[in-house]
Design a protein around this motif. Structure first.
Motif, PDB file in Angstrom:
ATOM      1  N   ASN A   1       0.830  -1.208   0.000  1.00 38.72           N
ATOM      2  CA  ASN A   1       0.000   0.000   0.000  1.00 38.72           C
ATOM      3  C   ASN A   1       0.863   1.257   0.000  1.00 38.72           C
ATOM      4  O   ASN A   1       0.560   2.233  -0.696  1.00 38.72           O
ATOM      5  N   TYR A   2       1.938   1.247   0.773  1.00 42.55           N
ATOM      6  CA  TYR A   2       2.858   2.383   0.799  1.00 42.55           C
ATOM      7  C   TYR A   2       3.469   2.595  -0.587  1.00 42.55           C
ATOM      8  O   TYR A   2       3.526   3.725  -1.088  1.00 42.55           O
ATOM      9  N   LEU A   3       3.925   1.508  -1.206  1.00 36.35           N
ATOM     10  CA  LEU A   3       4.551   1.620  -2.520  1.00 36.35           C
ATOM     11  C   LEU A   3       3.561   2.125  -3.572  1.00 36.35           C
ATOM     12  O   LEU A   3       3.900   2.980  -4.395  1.00 36.35           O
ATOM     13  N   PHE A   4       2.333   1.600  -3.554  1.00 37.83           N
ATOM     14  CA  PHE A   4       1.318   2.076  -4.492  1.00 37.83           C
ATOM     15  C   PHE A   4       1.028   3.563  -4.272  1.00 37.83           C
ATOM     16  O   PHE A   4       0.887   4.337  -5.223  1.00 37.83           O
ATOM     17  N   HIS A   5       0.951   3.963  -3.018  1.00 37.46           N
ATOM     18  CA  HIS A   5       0.706   5.373  -2.697  1.00 37.46           C
ATOM     19  C   HIS A   5       1.836   6.252  -3.223  1.00 37.46           C
ATOM     20  O   HIS A   5       1.591   7.275  -3.883  1.00 37.46           O
ATOM     21  N   ARG A   6       3.068   5.873  -2.934  1.00 39.02           N
ATOM     22  CA  ARG A   6       4.205   6.687  -3.367  1.00 39.02           C
ATOM     23  C   ARG A   6       4.290   6.738  -4.894  1.00 39.02           C
ATOM     24  O   ARG A   6       4.632   7.774  -5.474  1.00 39.02           O
ATOM     25  N   HIS A   7       3.975   5.632  -5.560  1.00 35.70           N
ATOM     26  CA  HIS A   7       3.977   5.607  -7.016  1.00 35.70           C
ATOM     27  C   HIS A   7       2.944   6.606  -7.547  1.00 35.70           C
ATOM     28  O   HIS A   7       3.248   7.406  -8.442  1.00 35.70           O
ATOM     29  N   GLN A   8       1.747   6.576  -6.977  1.00 38.67           N
ATOM     30  CA  GLN A   8       0.691   7.484  -7.432  1.00 38.67           C
ATOM     31  C   GLN A   8       1.063   8.946  -7.173  1.00 38.67           C
ATOM     32  O   GLN A   8       0.853   9.808  -8.031  1.00 38.67           O
ATOM     33  N   VAL A   9       1.624   9.229  -6.007  1.00 37.40           N
ATOM     34  CA  VAL A   9       2.052  10.596  -5.697  1.00 37.40           C
ATOM     35  C   VAL A   9       3.123  11.046  -6.693  1.00 37.40           C
ATOM     36  O   VAL A   9       3.083  12.178  -7.193  1.00 37.40           O
ATOM     37  N   SER A  10       4.060  10.171  -7.003  1.00 38.72           N
ATOM     38  CA  SER A  10       5.116  10.519  -7.961  1.00 38.72           C
ATOM     39  C   SER A  10       4.527  10.833  -9.332  1.00 38.72           C
ATOM     40  O   SER A  10       4.956  11.790  -9.998  1.00 38.72           O
ATOM     41  N   MET A  11       3.541  10.054  -9.751  1.00 38.12           N
ATOM     42  CA  MET A  11       2.911  10.304 -11.046  1.00 38.12           C
ATOM     43  C   MET A  11       2.133  11.621 -11.039  1.00 38.12           C
ATOM     44  O   MET A  11       2.155  12.363 -12.031  1.00 38.12           O
ATOM     45  N   MET A  12       1.476  11.926  -9.936  1.00 41.13           N
ATOM     46  CA  MET A  12       0.751  13.201  -9.842  1.00 41.13           C
ATOM     47  C   MET A  12       1.729  14.369  -9.838  1.00 41.13           C
ATOM     48  O   MET A  12       1.460  15.411 -10.460  1.00 41.13           O
ATOM     49  N   MET A  13       2.848  14.203  -9.160  1.00 40.49           N
ATOM     50  CA  MET A  13       3.860  15.261  -9.141  1.00 40.49           C
ATOM     51  C   MET A  13       4.450  15.454 -10.541  1.00 40.49           C
ATOM     52  O   MET A  13       4.715  16.581 -10.954  1.00 40.49           O
ATOM     53  N   ALA A  14       4.633  14.364 -11.267  1.00 38.76           N
ATOM     54  CA  ALA A  14       5.138  14.471 -12.638  1.00 38.76           C
ATOM     55  C   ALA A  14       4.148  15.231 -13.513  1.00 38.76           C
ATOM     56  O   ALA A  14       4.543  16.094 -14.304  1.00 38.76           O
ATOM     57  N   ALA A  15       2.877  14.928 -13.350  1.00 40.26           N
ATOM     58  CA  ALA A  15       1.850  15.603 -14.147  1.00 40.26           C
ATOM     59  C   ALA A  15       1.777  17.099 -13.828  1.00 40.26           C
ATOM     60  O   ALA A  15       1.465  17.910 -14.697  1.00 40.26           O
ATOM     61  N   ALA A  16       2.080  17.454 -12.585  1.00 42.27           N
ATOM     62  CA  ALA A  16       1.980  18.850 -12.163  1.00 42.27           C
ATOM     63  C   ALA A  16       3.291  19.617 -12.325  1.00 42.27           C
ATOM     64  O   ALA A  16       3.311  20.836 -12.147  1.00 42.27           O
TER      65      ALA A  16
END
Length: 56
Positions: free
Chosen positions: A4-19
């Motif tokens: 769950n931590y890894l999935f969360h960090r992956h999603q945050v990284s993708m959102m940061m990339a998009a922004a």
């Protein structure tokens, strides 16, 4: 490691990339997301997940 931590960090990284405003920042976040994706795949494989269903 907790998936769950890894999935969360992956999603945050993708959102940061998009922004990200610059290409260097965007690429850094995408690369970080890639590292999390590899850790997720490794953890799933270690748990016996079928590689057919493991997202990279």
């Amino acid at each position: 490691m907790d998936l769950n931590y890894l999935f969360h960090r992956h999603q945050v990284s993708m959102m940061m990339a998009a922004a990200a405003r610059g290409s260097e920042a965007r690429m850094a976040h995408v690369q970080l997301a890639g590292r999390y994706a590899r850790q997720i795949a490794s953890a799933q494989a270690g748990m016996g997940a079928d590689r057919t269903f493991v997202a990279a």
